[in-house]
Design a protein around this motif. Structure first.
Motif, PDB file in Angstrom:
ATOM      1  N   SER A  11       0.821  -1.213   0.000  1.00  0.00           N
ATOM      2  CA  SER A  11       0.000   0.000   0.000  1.00  0.00           C
ATOM      3  C   SER A  11       0.853   1.259   0.000  1.00  0.00           C
ATOM      4  CB  SER A  11      -0.922   0.002   1.228  1.00  0.00           C
ATOM      5  OG  SER A  11      -1.716  -1.161   1.278  1.00  0.00           O
ATOM      6  N   LEU A  12       1.947   1.243   0.765  1.00  0.00           N
ATOM      7  CA  LEU A  12       2.756   2.447   0.917  1.00  0.00           C
ATOM      8  C   LEU A  12       3.720   2.665  -0.237  1.00  0.00           C
ATOM      9  CD1 LEU A  12       3.583   2.202   4.739  1.00  0.00           C
ATOM     10  CD2 LEU A  12       1.838   3.612   3.632  1.00  0.00           C
ATOM     11  N   ALA A  13       4.277   1.598  -0.768  1.00  0.00           N
ATOM     12  CA  ALA A  13       5.283   1.733  -1.823  1.00  0.00           C
ATOM     13  C   ALA A  13       5.111   0.643  -2.875  1.00  0.00           C
ATOM     14  CB  ALA A  13       6.685   1.693  -1.219  1.00  0.00           C
ATOM     15  N   PRO A  14       4.053   0.703  -3.666  1.00  0.00           N
ATOM     16  CA  PRO A  14       3.835  -0.348  -4.668  1.00  0.00           C
ATOM     17  C   PRO A  14       4.933  -0.406  -5.718  1.00  0.00           C
ATOM     18  CG  PRO A  14       2.317   1.470  -5.013  1.00  0.00           C
ATOM     19  CD  PRO A  14       2.993   1.715  -3.698  1.00  0.00           C
TER      20      PRO A  14
ATOM     21  N   ILE B 217      -1.278  -5.454  -6.357  1.00  0.00           N
ATOM     22  CA  ILE B 217      -0.403  -4.662  -5.488  1.00  0.00           C
ATOM     23  C   ILE B 217      -0.887  -3.218  -5.404  1.00  0.00           C
ATOM     24  CG2 ILE B 217       1.916  -3.696  -5.286  1.00  0.00           C
ATOM     25  CD1 ILE B 217       3.005  -6.347  -6.341  1.00  0.00           C
ATOM     26  N   HIS B 218      -1.196  -2.626  -6.538  1.00  0.00           N
ATOM     27  CA  HIS B 218      -1.669  -1.240  -6.532  1.00  0.00           C
ATOM     28  C   HIS B 218      -3.070  -1.130  -5.925  1.00  0.00           C
ATOM     29  CE1 HIS B 218       1.421   1.021  -8.802  1.00  0.00           C
ATOM     30  NE2 HIS B 218       1.703  -0.158  -9.337  1.00  0.00           N
TER      31      HIS B 218
ATOM     32  N   SER C  62       7.021  -2.837 -11.416  1.00  0.00           N
ATOM     33  CA  SER C  62       7.238  -1.671 -12.269  1.00  0.00           C
ATOM     34  C   SER C  62       6.176  -1.561 -13.361  1.00  0.00           C
ATOM     35  CB  SER C  62       8.625  -1.750 -12.921  1.00  0.00           C
ATOM     36  OG  SER C  62       8.761  -2.947 -13.684  1.00  0.00           O
ATOM     37  N   ALA C  63       5.280  -2.537 -13.424  1.00  0.00           N
ATOM     38  CA  ALA C  63       4.249  -2.539 -14.461  1.00  0.00           C
ATOM     39  C   ALA C  63       3.140  -1.548 -14.118  1.00  0.00           C
ATOM     40  CB  ALA C  63       3.668  -3.943 -14.626  1.00  0.00           C
ATOM     41  N   ASP C  64       2.593  -0.928 -15.127  1.00  0.00           N
ATOM     42  CA  ASP C  64       1.475  -0.003 -14.958  1.00  0.00           C
ATOM     43  C   ASP C  64       0.189  -0.819 -14.794  1.00  0.00           C
ATOM     44  OD1 ASP C  64      -0.596   1.885 -15.187  1.00  0.00           O
ATOM     45  OD2 ASP C  64       0.624   3.156 -16.499  1.00  0.00           O
TER      46      ASP C  64
END
Length: 298
Positions: free
Chosen positions: A54-57, A97-98, A62-64
């Motif tokens: 949550s804090l640093a995805p 993740i995001h 590195s994928a959008d």
């Protein structure tokens, strides 16, 4: 024992030896941590990992999450895409993740609303009694009479389809649970001997309520808040699944499951992966809640 012994020679009476128990207490805490069950350590690790998501995805992928490669749609899980890709070629792991930031933040907002509003209602009702308890008690009974998920749907429909509104709706649906528990704890605490002593010493009602009643009544509420955090994740995921959260291309966990159900037969990982993430996080929170409650009742 003489006064000289009290001031110079006796270790038990000397203030210089008073802090000697601190290292023993620290060692006891360390031993207690070492005795934590493996499932508790595993649950903590899961929650810390999701918190890091949550804090640093960007540290984990590195994928959008909103941009995919059409030529690679429905790619099964493998080395290149650990959890596969969806119907637009987007990396599912990146989307999970995001999406953790939205899911975790929404659950925290929901729990905060439930604790603050429900705790305040239960605190006032339990300590004031009389007509205040009767009026607030009827309000809590009305909220409890409506199923929590249905109440959340009603609130989010009135506020608008948005993840933040879904969090508010989930928090409103949890108010009655926290209010009832806080009221019960306040009724237990306010008849204690130290409360009567505080009244006899001239303490005002507000001072006694904040200084004595609240600290002794809030511990079970905080234990319930941990459990409610997992339930809030489920409720918010359910609202997103039904379309009451952010619209695509958002990556809320519930929305990922909803998007994947249309391709369940030929791409089951689109449902299995986010579903497993939701289940693992909720089970981890539930395990921590049970552990906290067990330790509190010892």
């Amino acid at each position: 024992m003489t006064a000289a012994a009290l001031t110079t020679g006796d270790p038990s009476g000397s203030p210089e030896h008073a802090p000697a128990g601190a290292p023993a207490q620290a060692g006891s805490r360390i031993r207690s941590l070492r005795r934590l069950p493996p499932t508790v350590w595993l649950s903590l690790a899961v929650l810390l990992l999701v918190l890091a998501f949550s804090l640093a995805p960007g540290l984990f992928t590195s994928a959008d999450p909103a941009v995919g490669v059409p030529d690679r749609k429905f790619t099964p899980p493998g080395w290149q895409y650990l959890l596969g890709t969806d119907h637009l070629g987007r990396d599912l792991l990146s989307r999970i993740i995001h999406g953790s930031a939205s899911s975790m933040t929404s659950a925290l907002i929901a729990v905060a609303i439930g604790v603050l509003v429900g705790g305040a209602i239960g605190l006032v009702a339990g300590y004031a009694g009389g007509w205040a308890d009767a009026v607030l008690g009827r309000l809590v009974d009305v909220l409890l009479a409506i199923p929590s998920f249905l109440l959340a749907v009603i609130v989010v429909t009135a506020l608008g389809y948005d993840t933040r509104n879904a969090a508010i709706a989930t928090g409103v649906s949890a108010v009655a649970v926290f209010a009832r528990l806080m009221r019960a704890e306040v009724l237990r605490v306010r008849t204690s001997v130290f409360i009567e002593a505080a009244r006899l010493n001239g303490g005002s009602g507000a001072y006694i309520l904040i200084r004595h009643v609240l600290p002794n009544a809030v511990r079970p509420v905080l234990s319930l808040a941990v459990l409610q955090f997992g339930l809030a994740i489920l409720t918010i995921a359910g609202l997103a699944f039904l379309g009451y959260g952010d619209p695509p291309p958002a990556s809320d966990w519930g929305l990922l499951v909803a998007d994947g159900r249309e391709h369940l037969l030929h791409a089951p990982w689109l449902v299995i992966a986010p579903g497993l993430v939701i289940a693992i996080v909720v089970l981890s929170v539930s395990r921590l809640s049970r552990f906290i409650d067990t330790e509190r009742n010892r």
